[in-house]
Every structure is written in C-alpha cells, then in structure tokens.
Enzyme design. Structure first.
Site, mmCIF file in Angstrom:
data_model
loop_
_atom_site.group_PDB
_atom_site.id
_atom_site.type_symbol
_atom_site.label_atom_id
_atom_site.label_comp_id
_atom_site.label_asym_id
_atom_site.label_seq_id
_atom_site.Cartn_x
_atom_site.Cartn_y
_atom_site.Cartn_z
ATOM 1 N N HIS A 78 0.835 -1.257 -0.055
ATOM 2 C CA HIS A 78 0.074 -0.198 -0.079
ATOM 3 C C HIS A 78 0.914 1.211 -0.046
ATOM 4 O O HIS A 78 0.217 2.454 0.191
ATOM 5 C CB HIS A 78 -1.010 -0.091 1.175
ATOM 6 C CG HIS A 78 -1.906 -1.184 1.255
ATOM 7 N ND1 HIS A 78 -2.872 -1.301 2.133
ATOM 8 C CD2 HIS A 78 -2.431 -1.820 -0.013
ATOM 9 C CE1 HIS A 78 -3.399 -2.444 1.689
ATOM 10 N NE2 HIS A 78 -3.466 -2.567 0.516
ATOM 11 N N CYS A 102 4.446 15.290 -12.770
ATOM 12 C CA CYS A 102 5.517 14.552 -13.631
ATOM 13 C C CYS A 102 5.538 12.851 -13.104
ATOM 14 O O CYS A 102 6.451 12.194 -13.859
ATOM 15 C CB CYS A 102 7.025 15.327 -13.462
ATOM 16 S SG CYS A 102 7.402 15.143 -11.798
ATOM 17 N N ASN A 121 -3.258 -12.793 15.682
ATOM 18 C CA ASN A 121 -4.107 -11.877 15.779
ATOM 19 C C ASN A 121 -4.687 -11.665 17.073
ATOM 20 O O ASN A 121 -4.827 -12.595 17.748
ATOM 21 C CB ASN A 121 -5.034 -11.875 14.685
ATOM 22 C CG ASN A 121 -5.893 -10.424 14.679
ATOM 23 O OD1 ASN A 121 -6.302 -9.858 15.227
ATOM 24 N ND2 ASN A 121 -5.904 -9.839 13.131
ATOM 25 N N ALA A 172 0.932 -9.620 18.971
ATOM 26 C CA ALA A 172 2.149 -10.003 18.200
ATOM 27 C C ALA A 172 3.460 -9.608 18.797
ATOM 28 O O ALA A 172 4.459 -10.429 18.695
ATOM 29 C CB ALA A 172 2.257 -9.237 16.851
HETATM 30 N N1 APR Z 1 -1.174 -7.878 17.793
HETATM 31 C C1 APR Z 1 -1.709 -8.570 16.988
HETATM 32 N N2 APR Z 1 -2.846 -8.424 16.248
HETATM 33 C C2 APR Z 1 -3.383 -6.916 16.423
HETATM 34 C C3 APR Z 1 -2.522 -6.237 17.394
HETATM 35 C C4 APR Z 1 -1.518 -6.769 18.362
HETATM 36 N N3 APR Z 1 -1.166 -6.136 19.087
HETATM 37 N N4 APR Z 1 -3.572 -4.960 17.593
HETATM 38 C C5 APR Z 1 -4.504 -4.900 16.662
HETATM 39 N N5 APR Z 1 -4.440 -6.445 16.076
HETATM 40 C C6 APR Z 1 -5.164 -6.730 15.153
HETATM 41 C C7 APR Z 1 -6.653 -6.496 15.150
HETATM 42 O O1 APR Z 1 -7.366 -7.375 16.046
HETATM 43 C C8 APR Z 1 -6.990 -6.239 13.820
HETATM 44 O O2 APR Z 1 -7.525 -7.622 13.267
HETATM 45 O O3 APR Z 1 -4.856 -6.141 13.995
HETATM 46 C C9 APR Z 1 -5.893 -5.912 12.888
HETATM 47 C C10 APR Z 1 -5.745 -4.607 12.320
HETATM 48 O O4 APR Z 1 -6.737 -4.610 11.307
HETATM 49 P P1 APR Z 1 -6.873 -3.240 10.644
HETATM 50 O O5 APR Z 1 -7.040 -2.255 11.493
HETATM 51 O O6 APR Z 1 -8.209 -3.572 9.578
HETATM 52 O O7 APR Z 1 -5.598 -3.109 9.528
HETATM 53 P P2 APR Z 1 -5.107 -3.891 8.241
HETATM 54 O O8 APR Z 1 -5.708 -5.192 8.589
HETATM 55 O O9 APR Z 1 -3.713 -3.557 8.175
HETATM 56 O O10 APR Z 1 -6.071 -2.754 7.335
HETATM 57 C C11 APR Z 1 -5.635 -3.228 6.011
HETATM 58 O O11 APR Z 1 -6.976 -1.267 5.338
HETATM 59 O O12 APR Z 1 -7.467 0.772 5.912
HETATM 60 C C12 APR Z 1 -6.763 0.155 4.803
HETATM 61 O O13 APR Z 1 -4.928 0.735 3.564
HETATM 62 C C13 APR Z 1 -5.270 0.302 5.034
HETATM 63 O O14 APR Z 1 -3.437 -1.097 5.017
HETATM 64 C C14 APR Z 1 -4.713 -0.990 5.578
HETATM 65 C C15 APR Z 1 -5.778 -1.812 5.117
#
Ligand code: APR
Length: 243
Positions: A116, A127, A212, A230
């Site tokens: 991303h 450009c 997760n 994590a």
């Molecule tokens: N350890 C492990 N998992 C965690 C922790 C942690 N400490 N804290 C939060 N999480 C988990 C949450 O349970 C959730 O499932 O991380 C996940 C974060 O999910 P999102 O906030 O949806 O992030 P992501 O999956 O990266 O989103 C994907 O969406 O908004 C767009 O471009 C943006 O790259 C992003 C994409």
C-alpha cells in the site's frame, strides 16, 4: 498452538509473511478497524480516496501530516524485531506489508514489499516523480507540498479504489506459490487483495500461521491461529527457534 507454530517454522525453508496495522499497534500507531481504529473516528472516504484528494487536497495532506507526526515519534516494537530475526533464520523470506509506516524497514527487515505504499514518500501528480518526504512543510497545514516541476504532490500510498502495484502483487504470489509456510500477522483480513493471501496459500499447500488479537475471517482455515499480541508471541516463537 504456539508449539505447533514453532514446529511449522522449524521445518520451513521458505517463509512468506503478511503484516497489517496490528503489528504496529504496540508501537502506539492506531489501527484502522480495532476498538479505537482510525476508521471509527475519521471518514476513510473523505481522507483516503483519489476523489477526496481532488476535492480537498489540503484536508487530506493535514491528515497525512498528522499521521506522519504520530509515526515519526513511534519506534519499531518487539514484533518488528522478531520478524528481522526470523528473516535471518530462513533460507528464503518475503515480508509483504500493508502498512505504510516504514517500521519494518526501520527495524531492519530486508526483503520487504510495500503493498500500500509508504507514508514517507510522495508522488507528483504532474511528472509522476516518486520522492522521499520526511518533513512536512512548516506549518504543515499552510502550504500544499509541490514538486520541483511545480506539480502538486500526493502521498505515495494506495487509496481505496486504486489499483495496487501489479509487480509487487505478482512477486508476492510467485514467492507464496513456493513458500513452505505463511505467517499472517496483525491484519483484519478485510481489504483485498491482501485478504486473499491465506486462501491462495491454502491452495498451494502452504502451512498458515495467524497471529491476531481476535478471530478474523480466515482464522477457521489457517493451520495455527494464535490470539495474542504480536509483540509478545513473535519474540517467544523466535526464541524457541533459536534453541
Ligand atoms: N497484535 C496482533 N494483532 C493485533 C494487535 C496486536 N498487538 N493489535 C491489533 N491487532 C489486530 C486487530 O485485531 C485487527 O484484526 O490487527 C488487525 C488490524 O486490522 P485493521 O485495522 O483492519 O488493519 P489492516 O488489516 O492492516 O487494514 C488493511 O486497510 O485501511 C486500509 O490501507 C489500510 O493497509 C490498511 C488496510
């Protein structure tokens, strides 16, 4: 479950790793969809789409300058460093991240693909030049960042509705097709095409480990689903692999 993950990684020679915002949560960077996620408090369509930028580039840049400010003060956490150690142990390792925060690179990961983009890079609308963008102009919300060619700069990130870089996606699939194991860490598995990775891995008989805080749409199809932080689990796994 952690023992099963360790067994899988012990025998793996080629590891594909996908990370999301959850791996940076313990660095103090808000996720998008968690309890206090960014999309709970801000509108993704007003801030992270090409239409939003066309309509109000100043508001979008203020949002990215605000996020750059938070991220600049953040440090990689033990989860990022554990992946650096894991990369050194594997014969072949690829880290595909959905994160734009640059923390994997700052932690020392080498073979990274940024699906991303990166919040500390800009792209010129005129450009097309891609450039590093460390410091927002002071005061951040006064002027719109401009290219040396005079064109308006935008963050070099992929917004909703935009295509991901095909070369990065194809390289990821090529690596995944030969990987013994896939580690899916800190992603809600709700944004495509990254959300397709676990199912693709399953078809190529790759062992899948998910870390997760909570169950996700793929938790039922992975080989190992560890619901914990994590930053706690990954260092434990890496320590066990070093014994
Ligand atoms: N350890 C492990 N998992 C965690 C922790 C942690 N400490 N804290 C939060 N999480 C988990 C949450 O349970 C959730 O499932 O991380 C996940 C974060 O999910 P999102 O906030 O949806 O992030 P992501 O999956 O990266 O989103 C994907 O969406 O908004 C767009 O471009 C943006 O790259 C992003 C994409």
């Amino acid at each position: 479950m952690i023992e099963k993950a360790i067994e899988i990684l012990k025998s793996a020679k080629s590891l594909f790793t996908l990370t999301g915002a959850g791996i940076s949560a313990e660095s103090g960077i808000p996720t998008f969809r968690g309890a206090d996620g960014l999309w709970k408090n801000y509108s993704a369509t007003d801030l992270a789409t090409p239409q939003a930028f066309r309509k109000n580039p100043k508001m979008v840049w203020e949002w990215y300058h605000w996020r750059q400010g938070i991220i600049s003060k953040a440090e990689p956490n033990p989860a990022h460093y554990a992946l650096v150690a894991l990369e050194k142990k594997m014969e072949r390792f690829l880290l595909l991240t959905q994160n734009v925060d640059n923390l994997h690179r700052r932690a020392g990961s080498k073979n990274i693909l940024e699906l991303h983009g990166n919040i500390f890079r800009t792209r010129c609308l005129a450009c097309g030049e891609i450039a590093d963008y460390e410091k927002p102009p002071k005061p951040a919300n006064s002027t719109l960042p401009k290219c040396t060619c005079g064109g308006l700069l935008r963050p070099d990130v992929i917004w909703f509705g935009e295509a991901i870089p095909q070369n990065i996606w194809q390289n990821s699939l090529d690596f995944l097709s030969q990987a013994d194991a896939a580690l899916i860490c800190g992603t809600s598995g709700t944004v495509w095409p990254a959300a397709a990775i676990p199912e693709i891995a399953q078809h190529s008989d790759t062992k899948i480990i998910e870390i997760n805080l909570e169950p996700t749409p793929v938790s039922s199809i992975v080989d190992v689903s560890i619901q914990d932080k994590a930053g706690e689990i990954l260092p434990k796994i890496v320590a066990a692999l070093s014994q």
